[in-house]
Design an enzyme around this catalytic site. Structure first.
Site, PDB file in Angstrom:
ATOM      1  N   TYR A  44       0.835  -1.159  -0.092  1.00  0.00           N
ATOM      2  CA  TYR A  44      -0.111  -0.203   0.055  1.00  0.00           C
ATOM      3  C   TYR A  44       0.959   1.191  -0.078  1.00  0.00           C
ATOM      4  O   TYR A  44       0.507   2.366  -0.705  1.00  0.00           O
ATOM      5  CB  TYR A  44      -0.974   0.079   1.108  1.00  0.00           C
ATOM      6  CG  TYR A  44      -1.915  -1.208   1.120  1.00  0.00           C
ATOM      7  CD1 TYR A  44      -2.314  -1.467   0.027  1.00  0.00           C
ATOM      8  CD2 TYR A  44      -2.147  -1.685   2.497  1.00  0.00           C
ATOM      9  CE1 TYR A  44      -3.430  -2.777   0.160  1.00  0.00           C
ATOM     10  CE2 TYR A  44      -3.171  -2.902   2.331  1.00  0.00           C
ATOM     11  CZ  TYR A  44      -3.724  -3.190   1.319  1.00  0.00           C
ATOM     12  OH  TYR A  44      -4.491  -4.359   1.259  1.00  0.00           O
TER      13      TYR A  44
HETATM   14  C1  LIG Z   1      -0.926  -8.579   0.698  1.00  0.00           C
HETATM   15  C2  LIG Z   1      -1.117  -9.512  -0.402  1.00  0.00           C
HETATM   16  C3  LIG Z   1      -2.376  -9.242  -1.295  1.00  0.00           C
HETATM   17  C4  LIG Z   1       0.165  -8.793  -1.380  1.00  0.00           C
HETATM   18  O1  LIG Z   1       0.193  -9.692  -2.522  1.00  0.00           O
HETATM   19  P1  LIG Z   1       1.702 -10.433  -2.987  1.00  0.00           P
HETATM   20  O2  LIG Z   1       1.654 -10.777  -4.278  1.00  0.00           O
HETATM   21  O3  LIG Z   1       2.089 -11.230  -1.638  1.00  0.00           O
HETATM   22  O4  LIG Z   1       2.603  -8.876  -3.124  1.00  0.00           O
HETATM   23  P2  LIG Z   1       3.133  -8.026  -3.807  1.00  0.00           P
HETATM   24  O5  LIG Z   1       2.416  -7.761  -5.049  1.00  0.00           O
HETATM   25  O6  LIG Z   1       3.099  -6.596  -3.250  1.00  0.00           O
HETATM   26  O7  LIG Z   1       4.696  -8.658  -4.283  1.00  0.00           O
HETATM   27  C5  LIG Z   1       5.455  -7.732  -4.250  1.00  0.00           C
HETATM   28  C6  LIG Z   1       6.602  -8.754  -3.508  1.00  0.00           C
HETATM   29  O8  LIG Z   1       7.089  -9.533  -4.708  1.00  0.00           O
HETATM   30  C7  LIG Z   1       8.407  -9.033  -5.147  1.00  0.00           C
HETATM   31  N1  LIG Z   1       8.414  -9.244  -6.540  1.00  0.00           N
HETATM   32  C8  LIG Z   1       8.940 -10.162  -7.258  1.00  0.00           C
HETATM   33  N2  LIG Z   1       8.764  -9.866  -8.379  1.00  0.00           N
HETATM   34  C9  LIG Z   1       8.046  -8.852  -8.608  1.00  0.00           C
HETATM   35  C10 LIG Z   1       7.524  -8.291  -9.911  1.00  0.00           C
HETATM   36  N3  LIG Z   1       7.611  -8.784 -11.095  1.00  0.00           N
HETATM   37  N4  LIG Z   1       6.856  -7.287  -9.668  1.00  0.00           N
HETATM   38  C11 LIG Z   1       6.450  -6.772  -8.351  1.00  0.00           C
HETATM   39  N5  LIG Z   1       7.019  -7.346  -7.277  1.00  0.00           N
HETATM   40  C12 LIG Z   1       7.750  -8.538  -7.595  1.00  0.00           C
HETATM   41  C13 LIG Z   1       8.494  -7.899  -4.734  1.00  0.00           C
HETATM   42  O9  LIG Z   1      10.100  -7.511  -4.363  1.00  0.00           O
HETATM   43  C14 LIG Z   1       8.061  -7.631  -3.258  1.00  0.00           C
HETATM   44  O10 LIG Z   1       8.495  -8.196  -2.126  1.00  0.00           O
HETATM   45  P3  LIG Z   1       8.176  -7.471  -0.655  1.00  0.00           P
HETATM   46  O11 LIG Z   1       7.058  -7.470  -0.308  1.00  0.00           O
HETATM   47  O12 LIG Z   1       9.081  -8.571   0.304  1.00  0.00           O
HETATM   48  O13 LIG Z   1       8.869  -6.004  -0.654  1.00  0.00           O
HETATM   49  C15 LIG Z   1      -0.836 -10.805  -0.136  1.00  0.00           C
HETATM   50  O14 LIG Z   1       0.749 -10.883   0.450  1.00  0.00           O
HETATM   51  C16 LIG Z   1      -1.527 -11.209   0.855  1.00  0.00           C
HETATM   52  O15 LIG Z   1      -2.591 -12.083   0.223  1.00  0.00           O
HETATM   53  N6  LIG Z   1      -1.350 -11.334   2.165  1.00  0.00           N
HETATM   54  C17 LIG Z   1      -2.147 -11.745   3.056  1.00  0.00           C
HETATM   55  C18 LIG Z   1      -3.545 -11.325   3.080  1.00  0.00           C
HETATM   56  C19 LIG Z   1      -3.566  -9.676   3.375  1.00  0.00           C
HETATM   57  O16 LIG Z   1      -2.836  -9.324   4.460  1.00  0.00           O
HETATM   58  N7  LIG Z   1      -4.555  -9.125   2.537  1.00  0.00           N
HETATM   59  C20 LIG Z   1      -4.681  -7.811   2.732  1.00  0.00           C
HETATM   60  C21 LIG Z   1      -5.635  -7.425   3.723  1.00  0.00           C
HETATM   61  S1  LIG Z   1      -5.808  -5.801   4.003  1.00  0.00           S
END
Ligand SMILES: CC(C)(COP(=O)(O)OP(=O)(O)OC[C@H]1O[C@@H](n2cnc3c(N)ncnc32)[C@H](O)[C@@H]1OP(=O)(O)O)[C@@H](O)C(=O)NCCC(=O)NCCS
Length: 195
Positions: free
Chosen positions: A157
Site C-alpha cells: 500500500y
Molecule cells: C498483501 C498481499 C495481497 C500482497 O500480495 P503479494 O503478491 O504477496 O505482494 P506484492 O504484489 O506486493 O509482491 C511484491 C513482492 O514481490 C516481489 N516481486 C517479485 N517479483 C516481482 C514483480 N515482477 N513485480 C513486483 N514485485 C515483485 C517484490 O520484491 C515484493 O517483495 P516484498 O513484499 O518483500 O517487498 C498478499 O501478501 C496477501 O494476500 N497477504 C495476506 C492477506 C492480506 O494481508 N491481505 C490484505 C488485507 S488488507
C-alpha cells in the site's frame, strides 16, 4: 521450444465469482490465516457485495486454472456499514479529511495464496482492479502492524502511494486496531491484464 503456460490475471464477473466462490474463499482464509470455518460465514456477504454499485473483481489463475489470487471492491457510500464506521472515525476530522468519503471505491478484499505471495501478484491485482474504476479515490482498511515491522500488505500500500486516513481505528465488533488508507485515482494498469 514450447513455452510453459503462464499464470493469468483475469477480470471476474459476478457469475465468475459465484462459480469460483469456494476457491476464492479458500484463498482468503489461507492468506489471512483464518480457520476454514470462517469461509462459511463469508459466503453470503461476498455474494451480497456482488450486487453493490460499481462492484468489480479480478483474480489470478495458476497454470492449471485454479484461482490463487482474488481482489474485489465497489463504490462506497452512506448506509453501508463500512462507510458509517469510517465516518464515525472522521467525525472530528477536518473538512478536508472528511472529503475522503466522497466518491470513493472501497477496496474490500485483496488476497494472494501464501505459496505464491511475494512475486508481484498482489500489486498487479490492485492495479487491474483500480484501473478504470470510475471513482475519484480508493479507500481500504487493514490491521495495524503495531510494534512489528510493516508486513507485505503495508509495504504494498505504501509503495502504491496510499496515505493515512485514520490510524488505530476500532470497527464495531472487532477488538483489533485498524488503519484506513487512501489514495487518489486513477492508478496505472499492470502490464499483464487479460480480458
Ligand atoms: C498483501 C498481499 C495481497 C500482497 O500480495 P503479494 O503478491 O504477496 O505482494 P506484492 O504484489 O506486493 O509482491 C511484491 C513482492 O514481490 C516481489 N516481486 C517479485 N517479483 C516481482 C514483480 N515482477 N513485480 C513486483 N514485485 C515483485 C517484490 O520484491 C515484493 O517483495 P516484498 O513484499 O518483500 O517487498 C498478499 O501478501 C496477501 O494476500 N497477504 C495476506 C492477506 C492480506 O494481508 N491481505 C490484505 C488485507 S488488507
Amino acid at each position: 521450444m514450447t513455452r510453459a503456460p503462464a499464470r493469468q490475471l483475469v477480470q471476474l464477473g459476478a457469475g465468475d465469482l459465484a462459480d469460483r466462490l469456494t476457491e476464492a474463499l479458500h484463498v482468503y482464509v489461507t492468506a489471512m490465516g483464518y480457520p476454514v470455518s470462517t469461509a462459511r460465514y463469508r459466503r453470503t456477504l461476498w455474494l451480497e457485495h456482488v450486487r453493490r454499485q460499481g462492484w468489480r473483481a479480478v483474480g489470478w489463475l495458476d497454470t492449471t486454472g485454479v484461482l490463487v489470487g482474488i481482489a474485489y471492491g465497489y463504490s462506497g457510500g452512506p448506509s453501508q456499514w463500512w462507510y458509517e464506521e469510517v465516518r464515525r472515525g472522521l467525525a472530528t476530522a477536518t473538512p478536508e479529511a472528511q472529503r475522503w468519503l466522497h466518491d470513493y471505491f472501497e477496496l474490500t478484499e485483496l488476497h494472494v495464496r501464501p505459496d505464491v505471495q511475494g512475486h508481484g501478484l498482489g500489486e498487479a491485482m490492485l492495479r487491474a482492479l483500480l484501473h478504470g474504476a470510475p471513482n475519484s479515490r480508493v479507500l481500504l482498511s487493514t490491521p495495524e502492524y503495531g510494534p512489528n515491522p510493516p508486513g507485505r500488505a503495508w509495504r504494498l500500500y505504501r509503495r502504491m502511494g496510499f496515505q493515512d486516513v485514520l490510524r488505530d481505528h476500532r470497527f464495531t465488533g472487532d477488538a483489533r486496531p485498524f488503519a484506513v488508507l487512501g489514495r487518489s485515482l486513477p492508478l496505472d494498469p499492470p502490464s499483464s491484464l487479460v480480458h
